[in-house]
Write a protein that holds these residues in place. Sequence first.
Motif, PDB file in Angstrom:
ATOM      1  N   ILE A  98     -11.797  30.972   1.710  1.00  0.00           N
ATOM      2  CA  ILE A  98     -10.748  31.284   2.673  1.00  0.00           C
ATOM      3  C   ILE A  98     -11.042  30.578   3.992  1.00  0.00           C
ATOM      4  N   ILE A  99     -10.085  29.754   4.426  1.00  0.00           N
ATOM      5  CA  ILE A  99     -10.220  28.992   5.664  1.00  0.00           C
ATOM      6  C   ILE A  99      -9.287  29.609   6.701  1.00  0.00           C
ATOM      7  N   PRO A 100      -9.819  30.269   7.726  1.00  0.00           N
ATOM      8  CA  PRO A 100      -8.955  30.923   8.715  1.00  0.00           C
ATOM      9  C   PRO A 100      -8.289  29.909   9.646  1.00  0.00           C
ATOM     10  N   ALA A 101      -7.240  30.357  10.304  1.00  0.00           N
ATOM     11  CA  ALA A 101      -6.484  29.481  11.205  1.00  0.00           C
ATOM     12  C   ALA A 101      -7.352  28.879  12.293  1.00  0.00           C
ATOM     13  N   SER A 102      -8.385  29.596  12.704  1.00  0.00           N
ATOM     14  CA  SER A 102      -9.255  29.114  13.780  1.00  0.00           C
ATOM     15  C   SER A 102      -9.994  27.830  13.428  1.00  0.00           C
ATOM     16  N   LYS A 103     -10.063  27.492  12.146  1.00  0.00           N
ATOM     17  CA  LYS A 103     -10.771  26.278  11.711  1.00  0.00           C
ATOM     18  C   LYS A 103      -9.904  25.024  11.820  1.00  0.00           C
ATOM     19  N   PHE A 104      -8.623  25.194  12.135  1.00  0.00           N
ATOM     20  CA  PHE A 104      -7.704  24.064  12.194  1.00  0.00           C
ATOM     21  C   PHE A 104      -7.373  23.702  13.637  1.00  0.00           C
ATOM     22  N   GLU A 105      -6.973  22.462  13.817  1.00  0.00           N
ATOM     23  CA  GLU A 105      -6.455  22.033  15.117  1.00  0.00           C
ATOM     24  C   GLU A 105      -4.929  22.051  15.032  1.00  0.00           C
ATOM     25  N   ILE A 106      -4.316  22.914  15.827  1.00  0.00           N
ATOM     26  CA  ILE A 106      -2.858  23.036  15.794  1.00  0.00           C
ATOM     27  C   ILE A 106      -2.251  21.809  16.460  1.00  0.00           C
ATOM     28  N   GLN A 107      -1.338  21.162  15.765  1.00  0.00           N
ATOM     29  CA  GLN A 107      -0.701  19.944  16.264  1.00  0.00           C
ATOM     30  C   GLN A 107       0.811  20.132  16.316  1.00  0.00           C
ATOM     31  N   GLY A 108       1.474  19.251  17.065  1.00  0.00           N
ATOM     32  CA  GLY A 108       2.923  19.278  17.125  1.00  0.00           C
ATOM     33  C   GLY A 108       3.494  20.130  18.239  1.00  0.00           C
ATOM     34  N   ARG A 109       2.719  20.378  19.306  1.00  0.00           N
ATOM     35  CA  ARG A 109       3.279  21.102  20.445  1.00  0.00           C
ATOM     36  C   ARG A 109       2.927  20.380  21.739  1.00  0.00           C
ATOM     37  N   TYR A 125      15.188  17.486  11.000  1.00  0.00           N
ATOM     38  CA  TYR A 125      15.255  16.052  11.306  1.00  0.00           C
ATOM     39  C   TYR A 125      14.137  15.600  12.230  1.00  0.00           C
ATOM     40  N   THR A 126      13.607  16.500  13.055  1.00  0.00           N
ATOM     41  CA  THR A 126      12.483  16.124  13.905  1.00  0.00           C
ATOM     42  C   THR A 126      11.233  15.833  13.070  1.00  0.00           C
ATOM     43  N   ALA A 127      10.989  16.657  12.033  1.00  0.00           N
ATOM     44  CA  ALA A 127       9.837  16.431  11.156  1.00  0.00           C
ATOM     45  C   ALA A 127      10.009  15.132  10.376  1.00  0.00           C
ATOM     46  N   GLN A 128      11.212  14.902   9.868  1.00  0.00           N
ATOM     47  CA  GLN A 128      11.466  13.664   9.132  1.00  0.00           C
ATOM     48  C   GLN A 128      11.317  12.447  10.036  1.00  0.00           C
ATOM     49  N   LEU A 129      11.777  12.577  11.266  1.00  0.00           N
ATOM     50  CA  LEU A 129      11.659  11.465  12.218  1.00  0.00           C
ATOM     51  C   LEU A 129      10.194  11.154  12.498  1.00  0.00           C
ATOM     52  N   GLY A 130       9.366  12.203  12.614  1.00  0.00           N
ATOM     53  CA  GLY A 130       7.939  11.992  12.843  1.00  0.00           C
ATOM     54  C   GLY A 130       7.282  11.231  11.714  1.00  0.00           C
ATOM     55  N   ARG A 131       7.607  11.593  10.477  1.00  0.00           N
ATOM     56  CA  ARG A 131       7.009  10.898   9.333  1.00  0.00           C
ATOM     57  C   ARG A 131       7.527   9.460   9.241  1.00  0.00           C
ATOM     58  N   ARG A 132       8.798   9.267   9.548  1.00  0.00           N
ATOM     59  CA  ARG A 132       9.383   7.927   9.465  1.00  0.00           C
ATOM     60  C   ARG A 132       8.751   6.969  10.473  1.00  0.00           C
ATOM     61  N   LEU A 133       8.483   7.463  11.691  1.00  0.00           N
ATOM     62  CA  LEU A 133       7.999   6.600  12.768  1.00  0.00           C
ATOM     63  C   LEU A 133       6.488   6.640  12.949  1.00  0.00           C
ATOM     64  N   ASN A 134       5.806   7.506  12.190  1.00  0.00           N
ATOM     65  CA  ASN A 134       4.401   7.822  12.489  1.00  0.00           C
ATOM     66  C   ASN A 134       4.273   8.185  13.967  1.00  0.00           C
ATOM     67  N   ALA A 135       5.151   9.084  14.401  1.00  0.00           N
ATOM     68  CA  ALA A 135       5.191   9.504  15.796  1.00  0.00           C
ATOM     69  C   ALA A 135       4.958  10.999  15.899  1.00  0.00           C
ATOM     70  N   ASN A 136       4.441  11.406  17.044  1.00  0.00           N
ATOM     71  CA  ASN A 136       4.266  12.823  17.342  1.00  0.00           C
ATOM     72  C   ASN A 136       5.588  13.321  17.921  1.00  0.00           C
ATOM     73  N   VAL A 137       6.455  13.844  17.055  1.00  0.00           N
ATOM     74  CA  VAL A 137       7.778  14.303  17.470  1.00  0.00           C
ATOM     75  C   VAL A 137       7.710  15.800  17.732  1.00  0.00           C
ATOM     76  N   ILE A 138       7.892  16.174  18.991  1.00  0.00           N
ATOM     77  CA  ILE A 138       7.741  17.561  19.418  1.00  0.00           C
ATOM     78  C   ILE A 138       9.097  18.246  19.386  1.00  0.00           C
ATOM     79  N   ASN A 139       9.193  19.325  18.622  1.00  0.00           N
ATOM     80  CA  ASN A 139      10.453  20.057  18.470  1.00  0.00           C
ATOM     81  C   ASN A 139      10.562  21.132  19.548  1.00  0.00           C
ATOM     82  N   MET A 140      11.480  20.894  20.495  1.00  0.00           N
ATOM     83  CA  MET A 140      11.732  21.869  21.556  1.00  0.00           C
ATOM     84  C   MET A 140      13.127  22.472  21.424  1.00  0.00           C
ATOM     85  N   GLY A 141      13.589  22.608  20.185  1.00  0.00           N
ATOM     86  CA  GLY A 141      14.877  23.234  19.933  1.00  0.00           C
ATOM     87  C   GLY A 141      14.849  24.718  20.232  1.00  0.00           C
TER      88      GLY A 141
END
Length: 355
Positions: free
Chosen positions: A25-36, A197-213
């Motif tokens: 079991i890998i708790p959330a604390s072991k990850f680096e939260i990305q996308g904000r 579409y923000t997630a798809q755009l991030g994968r398409r561009l290899n960009a860090n697309v931040i969703n502020m919807g």
Amino acid sequence: MKKKISTLLLLILICGSFSIYAQQIIPASKFEIQGRLFENTPKFHRVDTLKYRELPAAVKKLYTHATGMFVTFKSNTSKLSLRWKTVDAELGNNSTPIMSRGFDVYVREATGWCFAGVARPDLKNAESKAILVEDMATTEKEFLLYFPLYKELADFDVIIDEKASFVATRQYFNKTVVVYGSSIVHGASASRPGLAYTAQLGRRLNANVINMGVSGNARMESEVADMLSDIGSIDLIIMDCVPNSSPEEVKERTFNFVARLRKSHPKVPILLIESITRQISNYNLKWKARLIEQNKNFRLQYEKLLQAGYKDLYYLPTDHLIGDDSEGTVDGTHPTDVGFERMLKIIGAKVEAIL
């Protein structure tokens, strides 16, 4: 005695694979939260609402949603499962449970990220358990796990094979794009998180697309502009907020919103996107008139900004954004996966040209 044994066996079967294979079991604390946007944001929120206390109350609540955030990691596990909790189990009437309260996972391939599976939430309880993918080869893979789009996430654990390797990773992107907008940006009504579409755009561009919807609440308030002005280094700001703003708000707030952003980001390109053509306006004359007035006022404000000397502003009209066959939405307003794919083709091409 036989009856008791049968009952015990039945309980084991009901519990499923979570209880019959050795787990790590890998708790959330072991990850680096990305996308904000901001580091050190509490919990799994997009914005520190205590710091930005002047934001409208509805906007603050929506920014507690885990929308657009994700983690990545490497493992040679043969099975990937998840245990998580959201603040409640409520669901929207125009969204799938997986999009709203579930997760989806991708695996990195030479050609990019490839969809691998979903975690389906419990429909009655805030706590859920699910297998995302199993029976995988035990070669090391890098996983991308998208968070729920329409809920505040309380906690999660990733579950892998007992002796599997695990390394949390961080993605390094070519560009950072911030998208401020309505429920369409927020993700309604994609079938799962990775298809917003923000997630798809991030994968398409290899960009860090931040969703502020902010579903139903993207009204270009000054307090939101000031919060977005605190962003560090970025390459593009997208304003896809017309659907939520009344024609009067579009007229009164667009210029000020852009002007406030320009104070802290004088040279960052800003892309202004008209409201999609709501298909409920095909026959509803009130909605049709509202849409025409919203987009007309938005274009007028864009032209006013250009006349005032503002540079690096770009504009995308509603034309063809979700197609022309009235089959791109779930309810006449919010795109299906088909609608988002159509939007992505046009928005993605525009963003690539700008960047």
